[in-house]
Design a protein around this motif. Structure first.
Motif, PDB file in Angstrom:
ATOM      1  N   VAL A 125       0.894  -1.703  -0.201  1.00 21.37           N
ATOM      2  CA  VAL A 125      -0.157  -0.114  -0.119  1.00 21.37           C
ATOM      3  C   VAL A 125       0.649   0.939  -0.097  1.00 21.37           C
ATOM      4  O   VAL A 125       1.322   1.534   0.636  1.00 21.37           O
ATOM      5  CB  VAL A 125      -0.947   0.217   0.707  1.00 21.37           C
ATOM      6  CG1 VAL A 125      -1.941   1.209   1.042  1.00 21.37           C
ATOM      7  CG2 VAL A 125      -1.577  -1.165   0.895  1.00 21.37           C
ATOM      8  N   ALA A 126       0.711   2.170  -0.673  1.00 23.66           N
ATOM      9  CA  ALA A 126       1.356   3.190  -1.221  1.00 23.66           C
ATOM     10  C   ALA A 126       0.364   4.461  -1.819  1.00 23.66           C
ATOM     11  O   ALA A 126      -0.398   4.169  -1.759  1.00 23.66           O
ATOM     12  CB  ALA A 126       2.005   3.107  -2.661  1.00 23.66           C
ATOM     13  N   GLU A 127       0.502   5.841  -0.842  1.00 21.64           N
ATOM     14  CA  GLU A 127       0.108   7.134  -1.543  1.00 21.64           C
ATOM     15  C   GLU A 127       0.064   7.230  -2.678  1.00 21.64           C
ATOM     16  O   GLU A 127       1.055   7.415  -3.085  1.00 21.64           O
ATOM     17  CB  GLU A 127       0.712   7.864  -0.587  1.00 21.64           C
ATOM     18  CG  GLU A 127      -0.267   7.733   1.375  1.00 21.64           C
ATOM     19  CD  GLU A 127      -0.198   9.238   2.229  1.00 21.64           C
ATOM     20  OE1 GLU A 127       0.801   9.981   1.846  1.00 21.64           O
ATOM     21  OE2 GLU A 127       0.453   8.709   3.367  1.00 21.64           O
ATOM     22  N   PRO A 128      -1.535   7.674  -3.283  1.00 24.17           N
ATOM     23  CA  PRO A 128      -1.029   8.037  -4.691  1.00 24.17           C
ATOM     24  C   PRO A 128      -0.634   9.393  -4.705  1.00 24.17           C
ATOM     25  O   PRO A 128      -0.534  10.169  -3.670  1.00 24.17           O
ATOM     26  CB  PRO A 128      -2.518   7.510  -5.390  1.00 24.17           C
ATOM     27  CG  PRO A 128      -3.914   7.033  -3.929  1.00 24.17           C
ATOM     28  CD  PRO A 128      -1.836   6.847  -2.624  1.00 24.17           C
ATOM     29  N   PRO A 129      -0.202   9.957  -6.193  1.00 25.13           N
ATOM     30  CA  PRO A 129       0.453  11.627  -6.062  1.00 25.13           C
ATOM     31  C   PRO A 129      -1.013  12.884  -6.053  1.00 25.13           C
ATOM     32  O   PRO A 129      -1.085  14.077  -5.914  1.00 25.13           O
ATOM     33  CB  PRO A 129       1.321  12.045  -7.314  1.00 25.13           C
ATOM     34  CG  PRO A 129       0.384  10.235  -8.473  1.00 25.13           C
ATOM     35  CD  PRO A 129      -0.331   9.152  -6.941  1.00 25.13           C
ATOM     36  N   VAL A 130      -1.846  12.037  -6.180  1.00 29.00           N
ATOM     37  CA  VAL A 130      -3.441  13.096  -6.095  1.00 29.00           C
ATOM     38  C   VAL A 130      -4.437  11.816  -5.079  1.00 29.00           C
ATOM     39  O   VAL A 130      -4.619  11.409  -4.654  1.00 29.00           O
ATOM     40  CB  VAL A 130      -4.295  12.761  -7.145  1.00 29.00           C
ATOM     41  CG1 VAL A 130      -3.126  13.543  -8.285  1.00 29.00           C
ATOM     42  CG2 VAL A 130      -4.805  11.246  -7.180  1.00 29.00           C
ATOM     43  N   PRO A 131      -5.165  12.380  -4.589  1.00 28.54           N
ATOM     44  CA  PRO A 131      -5.788  12.552  -2.717  1.00 28.54           C
ATOM     45  C   PRO A 131      -7.281  11.379  -3.344  1.00 28.54           C
ATOM     46  O   PRO A 131      -7.387  11.345  -4.446  1.00 28.54           O
ATOM     47  CB  PRO A 131      -6.624  14.163  -2.870  1.00 28.54           C
ATOM     48  CG  PRO A 131      -6.160  15.144  -3.826  1.00 28.54           C
ATOM     49  CD  PRO A 131      -5.390  14.216  -5.122  1.00 28.54           C
ATOM     50  N   CYS A 132      -7.523  10.473  -2.509  1.00 26.68           N
ATOM     51  CA  CYS A 132      -8.837   9.786  -2.359  1.00 26.68           C
ATOM     52  C   CYS A 132      -9.599  10.098  -2.914  1.00 26.68           C
ATOM     53  O   CYS A 132      -9.565  11.539  -2.920  1.00 26.68           O
ATOM     54  CB  CYS A 132      -9.147   8.541  -1.913  1.00 26.68           C
ATOM     55  SG  CYS A 132      -6.944   7.854  -1.629  1.00 26.68           S
ATOM     56  N   PRO A 133     -10.858   9.507  -3.656  1.00 27.08           N
ATOM     57  CA  PRO A 133     -11.489   7.922  -3.117  1.00 27.08           C
ATOM     58  C   PRO A 133     -10.012   7.368  -4.359  1.00 27.08           C
ATOM     59  O   PRO A 133      -9.639   7.862  -5.085  1.00 27.08           O
ATOM     60  CB  PRO A 133     -12.475   7.880  -3.393  1.00 27.08           C
ATOM     61  CG  PRO A 133     -12.852   9.202  -4.912  1.00 27.08           C
ATOM     62  CD  PRO A 133     -12.377  10.093  -3.948  1.00 27.08           C
TER      63      PRO A 133
ATOM     64  N   ALA B 125     -11.319  -2.415  -7.707  1.00 25.77           N
ATOM     65  CA  ALA B 125     -11.663  -2.461  -6.702  1.00 25.77           C
ATOM     66  C   ALA B 125     -11.269  -1.612  -5.620  1.00 25.77           C
ATOM     67  O   ALA B 125     -10.171  -0.837  -5.497  1.00 25.77           O
ATOM     68  CB  ALA B 125     -11.149  -3.572  -5.913  1.00 25.77           C
ATOM     69  N   VAL B 126     -12.737  -0.807  -4.647  1.00 26.36           N
ATOM     70  CA  VAL B 126     -12.344   0.457  -3.829  1.00 26.36           C
ATOM     71  C   VAL B 126     -11.145   0.270  -2.802  1.00 26.36           C
ATOM     72  O   VAL B 126     -11.676  -0.900  -2.141  1.00 26.36           O
ATOM     73  CB  VAL B 126     -13.168   0.394  -2.923  1.00 26.36           C
ATOM     74  CG1 VAL B 126     -13.691   1.669  -2.385  1.00 26.36           C
ATOM     75  CG2 VAL B 126     -15.289   1.182  -4.106  1.00 26.36           C
ATOM     76  N   LEU B 127     -10.120   1.387  -2.452  1.00 24.83           N
ATOM     77  CA  LEU B 127      -9.414   0.684  -1.306  1.00 24.83           C
ATOM     78  C   LEU B 127      -9.421   1.965  -0.523  1.00 24.83           C
ATOM     79  O   LEU B 127      -8.977   2.948  -0.792  1.00 24.83           O
ATOM     80  CB  LEU B 127      -8.259   0.658  -1.601  1.00 24.83           C
ATOM     81  CG  LEU B 127      -6.944  -0.073  -1.188  1.00 24.83           C
ATOM     82  CD1 LEU B 127      -6.825  -0.787   0.416  1.00 24.83           C
ATOM     83  CD2 LEU B 127      -5.652  -0.282  -1.338  1.00 24.83           C
ATOM     84  N   ASP B 128      -9.973   1.751   0.905  1.00 24.17           N
ATOM     85  CA  ASP B 128      -9.615   3.160   1.341  1.00 24.17           C
ATOM     86  C   ASP B 128      -7.751   3.060   2.236  1.00 24.17           C
ATOM     87  O   ASP B 128      -7.485   1.948   2.912  1.00 24.17           O
ATOM     88  CB  ASP B 128     -10.448   3.565   2.637  1.00 24.17           C
ATOM     89  CG  ASP B 128     -10.896   4.724   3.611  1.00 24.17           C
ATOM     90  OD1 ASP B 128     -10.119   5.460   3.149  1.00 24.17           O
ATOM     91  OD2 ASP B 128     -11.648   4.343   5.074  1.00 24.17           O
ATOM     92  N   VAL B 129      -7.474   4.298   1.668  1.00 23.70           N
ATOM     93  CA  VAL B 129      -5.987   4.685   2.026  1.00 23.70           C
ATOM     94  C   VAL B 129      -6.077   5.351   3.645  1.00 23.70           C
ATOM     95  O   VAL B 129      -5.753   6.726   3.231  1.00 23.70           O
ATOM     96  CB  VAL B 129      -5.085   4.991   1.223  1.00 23.70           C
ATOM     97  CG1 VAL B 129      -3.576   4.649   1.411  1.00 23.70           C
ATOM     98  CG2 VAL B 129      -4.853   4.455  -0.210  1.00 23.70           C
ATOM     99  N   ALA B 130      -5.330   4.739   4.463  1.00 26.81           N
ATOM    100  CA  ALA B 130      -5.950   5.098   5.594  1.00 26.81           C
ATOM    101  C   ALA B 130      -5.047   6.576   6.061  1.00 26.81           C
ATOM    102  O   ALA B 130      -3.845   6.048   6.062  1.00 26.81           O
ATOM    103  CB  ALA B 130      -5.929   4.150   6.583  1.00 26.81           C
ATOM    104  N   GLY B 131      -5.202   7.749   6.458  1.00 26.64           N
ATOM    105  CA  GLY B 131      -4.205   8.897   6.506  1.00 26.64           C
ATOM    106  C   GLY B 131      -4.170   9.660   5.451  1.00 26.64           C
ATOM    107  O   GLY B 131      -3.711  10.413   5.233  1.00 26.64           O
ATOM    108  N   HIS B 132      -4.834   9.415   3.772  1.00 27.52           N
ATOM    109  CA  HIS B 132      -4.652   9.542   2.646  1.00 27.52           C
ATOM    110  C   HIS B 132      -5.720  10.973   2.565  1.00 27.52           C
ATOM    111  O   HIS B 132      -6.693  10.360   3.054  1.00 27.52           O
ATOM    112  CB  HIS B 132      -4.942   8.922   1.710  1.00 27.52           C
ATOM    113  CG  HIS B 132      -3.552   9.425   0.334  1.00 27.52           C
ATOM    114  ND1 HIS B 132      -3.119  10.310   0.646  1.00 27.52           N
ATOM    115  CD2 HIS B 132      -4.777   9.688  -1.099  1.00 27.52           C
ATOM    116  CE1 HIS B 132      -2.272  10.499  -0.262  1.00 27.52           C
ATOM    117  NE2 HIS B 132      -3.254  10.109  -1.408  1.00 27.52           N
ATOM    118  N   PRO B 133      -5.314  12.088   1.739  1.00 28.78           N
ATOM    119  CA  PRO B 133      -6.832  12.627   2.379  1.00 28.78           C
ATOM    120  C   PRO B 133      -7.273  12.299   1.146  1.00 28.78           C
ATOM    121  O   PRO B 133      -7.186  12.034  -0.560  1.00 28.78           O
ATOM    122  CB  PRO B 133      -6.120  14.524   1.890  1.00 28.78           C
ATOM    123  CG  PRO B 133      -4.301  14.052   0.917  1.00 28.78           C
ATOM    124  CD  PRO B 133      -4.251  12.561   1.724  1.00 28.78           C
ATOM    125  N   VAL B 134      -8.861  12.912   0.921  1.00 22.89           N
ATOM    126  CA  VAL B 134      -9.519  13.233   0.620  1.00 22.89           C
ATOM    127  C   VAL B 134     -10.183  14.223  -0.007  1.00 22.89           C
ATOM    128  O   VAL B 134     -10.228  15.079   0.458  1.00 22.89           O
ATOM    129  CB  VAL B 134     -10.896  12.314   0.721  1.00 22.89           C
ATOM    130  CG1 VAL B 134     -12.506  11.771   0.227  1.00 22.89           C
ATOM    131  CG2 VAL B 134     -10.104  11.058   1.684  1.00 22.89           C
TER     132      VAL B 134
END
Length: 394
Positions: free
Chosen positions: A111-119, A136-145
């Protein structure tokens, strides 16, 4: 009756309790599974994970022995796809996997943070062959939305029929000219507004190489809910041959792909074969001519010039015999005499035949003798008794 009523009431309670516990008995991964109708499916071991952790990605319904790429992407939903393409994904932490003979796979993805915010989603797409993808939906904890931009209500194009390549190769293509075809397909406007003069991108790829895209504009207006047949030119480089894949892209999305097998230009091969045969033969002939010109010639004989001869049936002409003799040539007679045949008569208009003059080296003549003497008389001998002897003074 009371026993039966209690039994009926107990069975009803058990049925209601089973219905209430049924959602709890379902697997936790059901919420993270995305299955397209008749298409591939992707499942995650957990719908939420933090940076530095990992999730297990598995899938079914893919083509057998196909290479897939797994990425964690932001600004994406399964319904709208990944906005911005792979620029919205953590490409450095992606993983590749190959499906088995049944089209299934399983791979651990960090799991790595993408360069843009979630979803965010786990994006799975094919690398080779026809395009196929699933999210498939994945909620990256701590990453901005951040909320996604509003959906475009304008026109949208969709391919309604299979693409095909039309046309044929000419004689020049057999000698290495660029092969060309026309990509024919039918598109429909599924949006709410008309589309005028859309610009498509046509790319051709050879083997595992990425396609080279060229812009092709279609002249026309497509109203909402209407369809039209589009023909776009496709041209390869000079001398191209082998298996190619022609792709069609519009608005950053690949709409269709079409294979194209290009025959080898055998005329080029024939040209090089003839060149390898003609050039050495020409050089050999030139070299032999130079050697023959520069080689010294042997002079084995003298030049002999004959005199004029006149005879019956022809006028006098000069006969000159000049011939170089050598080990490979036979000497030619220096003089040819034309004598009248016995009993032949000269015509009235021809001059009378003259006595032929023999050459000086004829052994039967002596230089200085009158014509007609074939040998010296005995009176010319220095020892003749009739010749007086002059005596000097005593």
């Amino acid at each position: 009756m009371s026993g039966k009523a209690r039994l009926l009431r107990l069975s009803t309670c058990l049925a209601v309790l089973g219905l209430l516990l049924l959602p709890l008995a379902a697997p936790a991964t059901a919420a993270t599974e995305v299955t397209a109708a008749g298409g591939p499916a992707v499942r995650l071991s957990s719908p939420q994970a933090g940076t530095g952790g990992s999730v297990t990605v598995s899938g079914t319904g893919w083509r057998a022995h196909t290479l897939l790429m797994l990425l964690i992407c932001g600004r994406a939903t399964p319904s709208r796809g990944v906005l911005g393409g792979t620029n919205s994904c953590a490409n450095g932490d992606g993983r590749a996997v190959t499906t088995d003979a049944r089209g299934a796979f399983s791979r651990v993805l960090p799991v790595a943070e993408p360069p843009v915010p979630c979803p965010c989603v786990v994006h799975v797409a094919t690398v080779t062959g026809s395009a196929a993808e699933a999210d498939a939906v994945l909620d990256v904890a701590g990453h901005p939305v951040a909320p996604l931009p509003a959906a475009d209500s304008g026109g949208r194009l969709a391919v309604l029929s299979d693409t095909r390549l039309t046309g044929s190769s000419g004689l020049l293509t057999w000698f290495g000219a660029p092969p060309s075809r026309s990509l024919v397909f039918t598109v429909g406007n599924t949006g709410l507004s008309a589309i005028k003069d859309p610009v498509f991108q046509v790319g051709s790829a050879h083997g595992v190489f990425a396609p080279q895209w060229d812009d092709r504009q279609w002249q026309g207006t497509l109203a909402p809910g209407k369809k039209a047949e589009v023909k776009l030119p496709v041209e390869l480089s000079a001398g191209a041959h082998g298996d190619y894949t022609v792709s069609l892209k519009y608005d950053g999305k690949v709409l269709a792909e079409q294979p194209w097998g290009v025959a080898r230009p055998w005329g080029v091969t024939l040209f090089w074969i003839l060149l390898c045969l003609v050039v050495p033969a020409a050089l050999f002939r030139i070299g032999m001519a130079v050697v023959d010109r520069m080689r010294p010639h042997r002079s084995g004989g003298a030049r002999h010039t004959g005199s004029r001869h006149t005879g019956s049936g022809n006028t006098g002409s000069r006969h000159t015999a000049s011939r170089r003799t050598g080990p490979w040539r036979l000497p030619r007679p220096a003089l040819r005499l034309r004598l009248p045949l016995p009993g032949s008569r000269a015509g009235a208009d021809e001059p009378p035949p003259s006595t032929p003059t023999l050459p000086w080296f004829t052994p039967d003549s002596v230089p200085g003798d009158p014509a007609g003497r074939l040998s010296a008389p005995h009176t010319d001998s220095p020892s003749s008794p009739t010749t007086p002897t002059t005596k000097g003074p005593t």
